[in-house]
Write an enzyme that holds these catalytic residues in place. Structure first.
Site, short mmCIF file in Angstrom:
data_model
loop_
_atom_site.label_atom_id
_atom_site.label_comp_id
_atom_site.label_asym_id
_atom_site.label_seq_id
_atom_site.Cartn_x
_atom_site.Cartn_y
_atom_site.Cartn_z
N GLU A 1 -0.71 -2.39 -9.48
CA GLU A 1 -0.67 -3.39 -8.70
C GLU A 1 0.55 -4.20 -8.45
O GLU A 1 1.09 -4.32 -7.35
CB GLU A 1 -1.82 -4.28 -8.70
CG GLU A 1 -3.41 -3.32 -8.32
CD GLU A 1 -3.46 -2.87 -6.87
OE1 GLU A 1 -2.93 -3.63 -6.01
OE2 GLU A 1 -4.05 -1.83 -6.79
N HIS B 1 2.22 2.07 -3.26
CA HIS B 1 1.19 2.91 -4.18
C HIS B 1 1.43 4.35 -4.00
O HIS B 1 1.49 5.20 -4.90
CB HIS B 1 -0.31 2.57 -3.71
CG HIS B 1 -0.70 1.26 -4.50
ND1 HIS B 1 -0.80 1.09 -5.88
CD2 HIS B 1 -1.32 0.25 -3.78
CE1 HIS B 1 -1.25 0.07 -6.14
NE2 HIS B 1 -1.84 -0.55 -4.94
N GLU C 1 0.90 -1.15 0.05
CA GLU C 1 0.09 -0.19 -0.03
C GLU C 1 0.90 1.10 0.10
O GLU C 1 0.63 2.37 -0.64
CB GLU C 1 -0.99 -0.22 1.02
CG GLU C 1 -1.82 -1.19 1.17
CD GLU C 1 -2.79 -1.36 0.04
OE1 GLU C 1 -3.05 0.01 -0.63
OE2 GLU C 1 -3.33 -2.30 -0.19
#
Length: 259
Positions: free
Chosen positions: A193, A134, A131
């Site tokens: 992703e 990202h 995460e």
């Protein structure tokens, strides 16, 4: 999603300007990307979306688990080289949500439903490394820019954002965390992703966690996903668990000791 009129000449101009002024490089992977939002605009939008999400969420009362999320997230954030981000971590009480997210500017949330699958701090580090990957790759701003090029006028959208238009803020905030349509945007989302998976391995290793835990995490996640009715990979915003496992590179013995 609410749409705006898109003028072909504006599209051409945006592409030309973007190539010249908004071409950036993703850390570690070296991939070139176009960004039409400044880091400050992206962070402000992320903060708005985070506050909006938390007003509708119930935070966990498990102090030990909440502290673990903050501890692991802070260790990983410390090695990103982005002290300017205002990192925040929240554990949301929702045992049915096997999920976590991070928004631009360092706003991180974990749902309690994923903790039985992460099992320990190394497993949680695999999730949070992904995460936070990202965030440092600025995937949220990139995705917003991609959507703008597809069907939203940049000037109109940014003007609406500056006025705090609720519909526009909600629509763009949704893009900060997930893909939108089958065909163009979903493959872009899956590529992001996979890139975040790669960045997550590096970040968790630099923070002192064992990156081998990432494969174990996705193996457990695959078991949970069986029979869940998930769409096939080509209709999904995320790679399948077998694909994610296959994409994990061979880890050298020293990789888990990176600093």
């Amino acid at each position: 999603m609410r749409s705006f009129r898109w003028h072909p000449a504006l599209a051409v101009a945006l592409v030309a300007v973007g190539v010249v002024t908004a071409c950036e490089t993703v850390p570690y992977t070296g991939r070139s990307q176009l960004q039409f939002m400044s880091p400050q605009q992206e962070s402000e939008l992320g903060a708005q979306a985070y506050r909006q999400t938390l007003t509708k969420a119930k935070l966990s009362s498990d102090a030990a688990a909440s502290e673990m999320v903050t501890r692991v997230g802070s260790r990983i954030a410390a090695v990103t080289g982005h002290p300017e981000y205002k990192w925040e971590y929240r554990l949301i009480q929702d045992d049915k949500q096997v999920n976590a997210f991070a928004l631009p500017g360092g706003k991180v949330a974990v749902y309690t439903g994923i903790l039985p699958i992460t099992r320990d701090e190394n497993g949680l580090a695999a999730v949070l490394g992904h995460e936070i990957g990202h965030v440092i790759a600025r995937h949220g701003g990139e995705r917003v820019g991609q959507q703008m090029l597809v069907n939203v006028g940049l000037e109109t959208t940014m003007a609406a954002l500056s006025r705090g238009n609720p519909a526009t803020v909600q629509a763009v905030a949704a893009l900060l965390g997930a893909g939108a349509t089958v065909g163009v945007l979903l493959p872009w989302s899956r590529a992001q992703e996979s890139e975040a998976d790669h960045l997550g391995l590096i970040l968790m290793a630099k923070a002192g966690y064992d990156p081998h835990a990432a494969r174990d995490l996705w193996v457990r996640m695959a078991v949970v996903s069986q029979g869940s009715g998930k769409p096939p990979e080509f209709l999904s915003t995320h790679p399948s668990e077998p694909t994610r496992i296959q994409q994990i590179p061979p880890l050298r013995p020293h990789f888990s000791k990176m600093r």
